[in-house]
Write a protein that holds these residues in place. Structure first.
Motif, PDB file in Angstrom:
ATOM      1  N   VAL A   5     -42.152  22.388 -53.074  1.00 41.19           N
ATOM      2  CA  VAL A   5     -40.948  21.982 -53.790  1.00 41.19           C
ATOM      3  C   VAL A   5     -41.664  21.571 -55.075  1.00 41.19           C
ATOM      4  CG1 VAL A   5     -39.062  20.089 -54.376  1.00 41.19           C
ATOM      5  CG2 VAL A   5     -39.915  21.111 -51.775  1.00 41.19           C
ATOM      6  N   LYS A   7     -41.305  20.242 -59.022  1.00 41.53           N
ATOM      7  CA  LYS A   7     -40.566  19.299 -59.874  1.00 41.53           C
ATOM      8  C   LYS A   7     -41.074  19.037 -61.069  1.00 41.53           C
ATOM      9  CE  LYS A   7     -42.556  15.398 -57.192  1.00 41.53           C
ATOM     10  NZ  LYS A   7     -42.178  14.125 -56.833  1.00 41.53           N
ATOM     11  N   LYS A   8     -40.406  18.351 -61.925  1.00 44.71           N
ATOM     12  CA  LYS A   8     -40.847  17.773 -63.261  1.00 44.71           C
ATOM     13  C   LYS A   8     -40.885  16.385 -63.101  1.00 44.71           C
ATOM     14  CE  LYS A   8     -40.373  20.390 -67.338  1.00 44.71           C
ATOM     15  NZ  LYS A   8     -39.469  20.780 -68.728  1.00 44.71           N
ATOM     16  N   ASP A   9     -41.924  15.743 -63.661  1.00 40.69           N
ATOM     17  CA  ASP A   9     -42.084  14.206 -63.540  1.00 40.69           C
ATOM     18  C   ASP A   9     -41.577  13.592 -64.923  1.00 40.69           C
ATOM     19  OD1 ASP A   9     -44.330  14.452 -65.342  1.00 40.69           O
ATOM     20  OD2 ASP A   9     -45.842  14.326 -63.756  1.00 40.69           O
ATOM     21  N   PHE A  14     -45.138  19.523 -64.459  1.00 41.75           N
ATOM     22  CA  PHE A  14     -44.741  20.129 -63.547  1.00 41.75           C
ATOM     23  C   PHE A  14     -45.684  19.714 -62.334  1.00 41.75           C
ATOM     24  CE2 PHE A  14     -43.066  22.743 -66.719  1.00 41.75           C
ATOM     25  CZ  PHE A  14     -41.796  23.144 -66.151  1.00 41.75           C
ATOM     26  N   LYS A  35     -44.789  25.556 -65.853  1.00 43.33           N
ATOM     27  CA  LYS A  35     -44.436  25.965 -64.644  1.00 43.33           C
ATOM     28  C   LYS A  35     -45.439  26.975 -63.965  1.00 43.33           C
ATOM     29  CE  LYS A  35     -40.058  26.706 -63.110  1.00 43.33           C
ATOM     30  NZ  LYS A  35     -38.667  27.411 -63.059  1.00 43.33           N
ATOM     31  N   GLU A 106     -39.338  25.807 -53.372  1.00 45.61           N
ATOM     32  CA  GLU A 106     -37.955  25.428 -54.005  1.00 45.61           C
ATOM     33  C   GLU A 106     -38.109  25.158 -55.459  1.00 45.61           C
ATOM     34  OE1 GLU A 106     -35.418  21.570 -52.879  1.00 45.61           O
ATOM     35  OE2 GLU A 106     -35.546  23.089 -51.266  1.00 45.61           O
ATOM     36  N   ASP A 107     -37.556  25.205 -56.379  1.00 49.19           N
ATOM     37  CA  ASP A 107     -37.830  25.042 -57.564  1.00 49.19           C
ATOM     38  C   ASP A 107     -36.711  24.075 -58.163  1.00 49.19           C
ATOM     39  OD1 ASP A 107     -38.295  24.613 -60.355  1.00 49.19           O
ATOM     40  OD2 ASP A 107     -38.268  26.653 -60.661  1.00 49.19           O
ATOM     41  N   ASN A 108     -37.194  22.761 -58.090  1.00 49.06           N
ATOM     42  CA  ASN A 108     -36.130  21.688 -58.658  1.00 49.06           C
ATOM     43  C   ASN A 108     -36.533  21.124 -60.042  1.00 49.06           C
ATOM     44  OD1 ASN A 108     -34.886  21.628 -56.313  1.00 49.06           O
ATOM     45  ND2 ASN A 108     -36.023  20.339 -55.134  1.00 49.06           N
ATOM     46  N   SER A 109     -37.230  22.150 -60.417  1.00 50.52           N
ATOM     47  CA  SER A 109     -37.768  21.554 -61.920  1.00 50.52           C
ATOM     48  C   SER A 109     -36.573  21.454 -63.082  1.00 50.52           C
ATOM     49  CB  SER A 109     -38.840  22.376 -62.517  1.00 50.52           C
ATOM     50  OG  SER A 109     -38.550  23.467 -62.804  1.00 50.52           O
TER      51      SER A 109
END
Length: 109
Positions: A5, A7-9, A14, A35, A106-109
């Motif tokens: 997964v 995500k961006k913090d 990333f 990314k 899964e890209d949630n960024s």
């Protein structure tokens, strides 16, 4: 089957987590500025997860066992959670080994 997964913090970097089939996070990445660098990190995990010599078994200051997964250039590409025992940590390594190669992304960024 496992899942990476992305995500961006909060600092706009990333990161990825590798989750086991049960949804539990079994490996967390370092931060990446792009990314594509994060995706390269995932590729590196897939490559290195099967090599048992790439796992550095560690002990935290509170005595909890954990591990780092290192790439061929010796950089840390992922860190585990803290475990309650060495046996549980070894189970975590086995889970990364078994889940990383075929994990979806899964890209949630």
């Amino acid at each position: 089957m496992g899942k990476f997964v992305i995500k961006k913090d909060a600092s706009n970097q990333f990161r990825f987590n590798l989750k086991a089939g049960n949804g539990e996070v079994i490996l967390k990445s370092e931060g990446y500025t792009t990314k594509s660098a994060c995706e390269n990190g995932i590729t590196s995990v897939r490559t290195n997860a099967v090599d048992q010599t790439r796992y550095d078994r560690k002990t935290a200051s509170d005595g909890s066992p954990y591990f780092n997964l290192r790439a061929g250039n010796n950089q840390v590409i992922g860190t585990s959670e803290m475990y309650s025992s060495v046996a549980a940590m070894e189970g975590g390594i086995t889970s990364v080994t078994n889940n990383a190669i075929d994990a979806t992304v899964e890209d949630n960024s």
